[in-house]
Scaffold this active site. Structure first.
Site, PDB file in Angstrom:
ATOM      1  N   PHE A 125      31.843  41.350   4.898  1.00  0.00           N
ATOM      2  CA  PHE A 125      32.104  41.053   3.513  1.00  0.00           C
ATOM      3  C   PHE A 125      32.564  42.199   2.610  1.00  0.00           C
ATOM      4  O   PHE A 125      32.805  41.034   1.427  1.00  0.00           O
ATOM      5  CB  PHE A 125      31.603  39.910   3.509  1.00  0.00           C
ATOM      6  CG  PHE A 125      31.535  38.856   4.588  1.00  0.00           C
ATOM      7  CD1 PHE A 125      32.821  38.339   5.359  1.00  0.00           C
ATOM      8  CD2 PHE A 125      30.214  38.431   5.217  1.00  0.00           C
ATOM      9  CE1 PHE A 125      32.471  37.673   6.798  1.00  0.00           C
ATOM     10  CE2 PHE A 125      29.727  37.577   6.175  1.00  0.00           C
ATOM     11  CZ  PHE A 125      31.111  36.815   7.480  1.00  0.00           C
ATOM     12  N   ASP A 129      28.666  33.808  13.454  1.00  0.00           N
ATOM     13  CA  ASP A 129      28.245  35.439  13.173  1.00  0.00           C
ATOM     14  C   ASP A 129      27.139  35.550  13.223  1.00  0.00           C
ATOM     15  O   ASP A 129      26.747  36.870  12.383  1.00  0.00           O
ATOM     16  CB  ASP A 129      29.362  35.974  11.606  1.00  0.00           C
ATOM     17  CG  ASP A 129      29.494  37.497  11.932  1.00  0.00           C
ATOM     18  OD1 ASP A 129      29.140  38.221  13.050  1.00  0.00           O
ATOM     19  OD2 ASP A 129      29.079  37.937  11.141  1.00  0.00           O
ATOM     20  N   LEU A 149      21.716  47.746  -0.789  1.00  0.00           N
ATOM     21  CA  LEU A 149      21.135  48.031   0.097  1.00  0.00           C
ATOM     22  C   LEU A 149      22.267  48.401   0.803  1.00  0.00           C
ATOM     23  O   LEU A 149      21.618  48.774   2.060  1.00  0.00           O
ATOM     24  CB  LEU A 149      20.425  46.194  -0.032  1.00  0.00           C
ATOM     25  CG  LEU A 149      19.347  46.162  -0.872  1.00  0.00           C
ATOM     26  CD1 LEU A 149      19.269  44.934  -1.103  1.00  0.00           C
ATOM     27  CD2 LEU A 149      18.327  47.189  -1.140  1.00  0.00           C
ATOM     28  N   GLY A 150      23.326  47.732   1.336  1.00  0.00           N
ATOM     29  CA  GLY A 150      24.079  48.213   2.177  1.00  0.00           C
ATOM     30  C   GLY A 150      25.907  47.529   2.053  1.00  0.00           C
ATOM     31  O   GLY A 150      25.884  47.083   0.924  1.00  0.00           O
ATOM     32  N   GLU A 157      29.715  44.348  -0.253  1.00  0.00           N
ATOM     33  CA  GLU A 157      28.427  45.056  -0.586  1.00  0.00           C
ATOM     34  C   GLU A 157      27.464  44.404  -1.155  1.00  0.00           C
ATOM     35  O   GLU A 157      27.214  43.140  -1.377  1.00  0.00           O
ATOM     36  CB  GLU A 157      28.164  45.568  -1.752  1.00  0.00           C
ATOM     37  CG  GLU A 157      29.704  47.012  -1.528  1.00  0.00           C
ATOM     38  CD  GLU A 157      29.779  47.951  -3.529  1.00  0.00           C
ATOM     39  OE1 GLU A 157      30.387  49.039  -2.672  1.00  0.00           O
ATOM     40  OE2 GLU A 157      29.066  47.818  -3.501  1.00  0.00           O
TER      41      GLU A 157
END
Length: 509
Positions: free
Chosen positions: A256, A364, A251-252, A258
């Site tokens: 951190f 974050d 998915l991306g 994949e």
């Protein structure tokens, strides 16, 4: 219209229906042919009541009988399979898996609590939504799959024992909207929206307004569409072998590692975050993950399981529309109006208010770490992970991966992360939302952002951003952390903002 105390002419049977202050009885149209019972203690009840979310019921079922809303195929040893419509008797009611016996086969086993509903009640009806707030009713009805006339009946938030009808309609000025009607109770157990016509039960009410609008904004077409729920995670499956996971679609990639869509044990669709080797200590990660899995809230991505051998895997619930920052740039995301964008902001603030209440910190918070479901529900992901990263490119102020543009000045300069630095980041996230995913501080490099912040610069109001929302952003960007608002305050303001922009109730024709 009139009651025994007044003859004030008004005809509004929406949820803000008029009730006489003296006799506490609905003001009935003077020309109405209906004969309501004489006042004998039938006043509308108004005690406040709060409802929990979609969690297992805290109290045992009275007769222990439930009916299956969906079919279930067993996937663990000890599971009990069943067909939709089948009746079961609950033997033990604990957590998210209940021990039950099928009245069809006589077999016993564990069943997922969210696949069944109490028998001999309204709960099995496709149009009845037991624990649903007004705001969530609007979110569900405006979600993809529902159309003009889609409806649901929910428990009233303000009046114990009463119900509300929520209907999707089209307004020439506002577009797709949801209108709400208060369903009133009669002493004899009946119900009505307008006292011109009463019904012995809610089924009769639904049947009537499905055939004719009879004063409502539109005829009822079909119940609000919902998807089959994901079965709860099996409690004992926390540290799982890597072989139980099949990674299907990448998915991306993020700071951190994949992210993949995959399947657990071949049947449960999940998201799998594969962390880069060496990015964090497995022992530190496991300790933090044990804390993270305790944080369960409808606005937080659910952490299911972990693989603790490197490369570390984090297994979470799967969200169909991916990250918010990417979704906002899609054709579907670009079409979202400011009302829906504000609603997404309110959902995120709700989740962060829970994190705040739990004395936890995200560290974050940005649109890349918010995930979006197929019904456009927003959930917060990756809370707490940033603290564990051992990559200097991420943790150092000058590091190429450090999210300078989202980070509060005290966190940039001194590494001081608190819930108040999360509030600063939330203000930046609001700019991402209203600009459909634009990178903050357009045209500035990270060093330029730092220099400008030190001089007191704040991002200018984005185009199409309401003044009130920009004021909220500026509160989030106060120099002194203690001067910034709480997430609970932000949630309440955004909830009110969202409600206000939806417009007030309109009188029934």
């Amino acid at each position: 219209m009139g009651c025994v105390c007044s003859s004030n002419p008004e005809d509004d049977w929406m949820e803000n229906i008029d009730v006489c202050e003296n006799c506490h009885y609905p003001i009935v149209p003077l020309d109405s042919k209906i004969s309501l019972p004489i006042r004998n203690g039938s006043e509308v009840r108004d005690p406040l009541v709060t409802y929990e979310g979609s969690l297992p019921p805290a109290s045992p079922l009275q007769d222990n009988l439930v009916i299956a809303l969906h079919s279930y195929e067993p996937s663990h040893d000890g599971d009990l399979g069943f067909e939709k419509g089948e009746q079961l008797r609950i033997l033990e009611q604990s957590g998210e898996w209940w021990k039950a016996q099928s009245l069809t086969t006589g077999q016993e086993g564990f069943i997922p609590f969210n696949f069944v509903a109490k028998a001999n009640s309204l709960e099995p009806e496709p149009w009845f939504f037991k624990n649903l707030s007004r705001k969530d009713a609007e979110r569900q009805l405006l979600a993809p799959g529902n159309t003009h006339g889609s409806f649901l009946i929910r428990e009233s938030e303000s009046t114990a024992g009463s119900f509300s009808l929520s209907v999707r309609d089209f307004d020439q000025n506002q577009g797709e909207v949801v209108k709400h009607y208060k369903i009133r109770n009669l002493d004899n157990g009946g119900f009505y929206i307008s006292p011109r016509i009463t019904f012995p039960g809610l089924h009769d009410l639904v049947r009537h307004y499905t055939n004719a609008s009879d004063g409502l904004c539109t005829k009822l077409s079909r119940p609000c569409q919902t998807q089959k729920p994901q079965k709860p995670w099996w409690e004992d499956e926390w540290e799982v072998p890597r072989e139980t996971l099949k990674l299907v679609e990448r998915l991306g990639a993020g700071q951190f590692g994949e992210v993949w869509m995959g399947y657990y044990n071949g049947h449960t669709k999940v998201a799998v975050k594969s962390l880069k080797q060496g990015s964090m200590s497995p022992d530190a990660f496991l300790a933090e993950a044990n804390l993270m899995k305790q944080l369960q809230h409808p606005r937080l991505v659910r952490l299911y399981a972990v693989v603790t051998q490197e490369p570390i895997y984090i297994i979470t619930e799967y969200m169909e529309n991916g990250s918010l920052v990417d979704f906002l740039k899609t054709p579907s995301g670009i079409k979202l109006n400011v009302n829906k964008l504000l609603d997404m902001a309110a959902q995120i603030a709700e989740g962060m208010a829970f994190i705040e209440e739990q004395n936890y910190i995200h560290r974050d918070l940005r649109a890349a770490n918010i995930l979006v479901s197929d019904t456009l529900s927003c959930k917060i992901a990756d809370f707490g992970l940033a603290r564990l990263i051992e990559d200097n490119e991420y943790t150092a102020r000058e590091g190429a991966k450090f999210p300078i543009k989202w980070t509060a000045p005290e966190a940039i300069n001194y590494g001081t992360f608190t819930i108040k630095s999360d509030v600063w980041s939330f203000g930046i996230l609001l700019t991402e939302i209203v600009t459909h995913g634009r990178i903050p501080y357009p045209g500035m490099t990270n060093p330029e952002v730092i220099q400008n912040l030190e001089r007191g610069y704040r991002m200018v109001r984005p185009d199409n951003c309401p003044e009130e929302l920009y004021h909220l952003m500026m509160l989030c960007w106060k120099e002194r952390p203690e001067d910034r608002p709480t997430f609970d305050y932000l949630r309440s303001v955004l909830d009110d903002f969202f409600t206000a922009t939806e417009g007030q109730y309109q009188p029934q024709p």
